[in-house]
Motif scaffolding. Structure first.
Motif, PDB file in Angstrom:
ATOM      1  N   GLU A  16       0.829  -1.209   0.000  1.00  0.00           N
ATOM      2  CA  GLU A  16       0.000   0.000   0.000  1.00  0.00           C
ATOM      3  C   GLU A  16       0.862   1.256   0.000  1.00  0.00           C
ATOM      4  O   GLU A  16       0.554   2.234  -0.708  1.00  0.00           O
ATOM      5  N   ARG A  51      -7.173   3.559   3.530  1.00  0.00           N
ATOM      6  CA  ARG A  51      -6.483   2.561   4.354  1.00  0.00           C
ATOM      7  C   ARG A  51      -7.035   2.535   5.773  1.00  0.00           C
ATOM      8  O   ARG A  51      -7.128   1.469   6.388  1.00  0.00           O
ATOM      9  N   ARG A  54     -10.350   0.785   5.578  1.00  0.00           N
ATOM     10  CA  ARG A  54     -10.278  -0.425   4.753  1.00  0.00           C
ATOM     11  C   ARG A  54     -11.469  -0.459   3.801  1.00  0.00           C
ATOM     12  O   ARG A  54     -12.317  -1.341   3.817  1.00  0.00           O
TER      13      ARG A  54
END
Length: 297
Positions: A16, A51, A54
């Motif tokens: 990520e 992030r 999620r």
């Protein structure tokens, strides 16, 4: 990362973060340094949000569908994206950032979607109601700079909804009511007749309205009267005054209320003498004072 989100492995974290570095690098050669700053900061915050929560693919698609619907309902009379900015507090935060607090200078708030150029001029003590329904309200005050000097000839644009919660432009292009402009006298004083403000809903028949409903929020705005004050050498302020005691002060749909802008609207019984001798023997009326302080540019 919040406690509600699942743990992410070190391998996944690296995947990520590598993407973030790649996207940031894609803007590295942007010639306009301000645009570069904006885009790279946006990437950091947007990826941070994805992030943090999620974000699922289904949620991403629903967000795209929401923005598409906002685009479809937007036209030359309605701007759903500004409405979205308003209900997220982004409009108000942008105003806060660009109008820093300074002493007793009048605080700014959102302009709203119903300001119209070319409102009719009224004299001091004149009537800007134009036949709109509602309880009469005598509004008066003075315009000064931050040193306390009166500002002669300051222009005040004023506009508001009627007691049914509608601005004149919502009735059609040929109606002018509940708006006007006037100029302060040599002592910086102004006065006019308006309407006692009442609550009304922001447009809520589109995707932003659906969002408010799903999140249990009201589309109602606290009762208010709009002002825009301009004068040479002084900074323009766009603001409202709000009605003390209104139950919506803490629930304003666009977060526009500031404590300094909450004013006492004193209700007068029918037959109470008015400041200009206007006969109001068969109805109540209110009066309010709002002193405006402008900063130097």
């Amino acid at each position: 990362m919040s406690e509600a989100t699942p743990a992410v492995s070190e391998q996944q974290r690296q995947v990520e973060e590598e993407l973030i570095r790649t996207v940031l690098a894609s803007f590295a050669d942007t010639p306009d340094q301000r645009l570069k700053q904006l885009m790279q900061s946006l990437v950091r915050h947007l990826h941070g949000f994805i992030r943090d929560v999620r974000l699922t693919e289904d949620e991403w698609q629903r967000a795209v569908d929401f923005l598409t619907a906002a685009g479809h309902i937007t036209d030359d009379r309605r701007q759903e994206f500004v409405l979205l900015s308003d209900v997220l507090g982004a409009s108000m935060q942008t105003i806060n950032v660009n109008h820093e607090a300074e002493g007793d200078a009048t605080e700014a708030t959102v302009v709203g979607p119903f300001f119209v150029d070319g409102a009719p001029e009224i004299a001091i003590g004149g009537d800007m109601v134009g036949g709109a329904p509602g309880e009469p309200c005598w509004v008066e005050g003075a315009v000064t700079d931050t040193d306390g000097n009166p500002v002669a000839g300051a222009r005040l644009d004023v506009w508001e909804a009627d007691e049914d919660g509608f601005y004149d432009v919502q009735y059609g292009p040929d109606r002018t009511a509940g708006r006007g402009h006037l100029f302060t006298d040599d002592a910086g004083h102004y006065a006019f007749w308006g309407l006692t403000p009442t609550p009304y809903p922001i447009p809520h028949d589109g995707p932003v309205g659906a969002l408010l409903e799903k999140t249990g929020r009201s589309p109602l705005r606290a009762s208010h009267l709009h002002f825009m004050a301009t004068a040479p050498g002084l900074r323009t302020v766009i603001t409202h005054i709000f009605v003390d005691g209104d139950q919506l002060l803490t629930q304003d749909a666009v977060f526009g209320v500031k404590d300094s802008l909450v004013k006492k609207f004193d209700r007068q019984e029918p037959g109470t003498p008015t400041p200009d001798g206007r006969p109001l023997t068969d109805m109540s009326w209110t009066r309010v004072r709002f002193d405006i302080v402008l900063r130097r540019t």
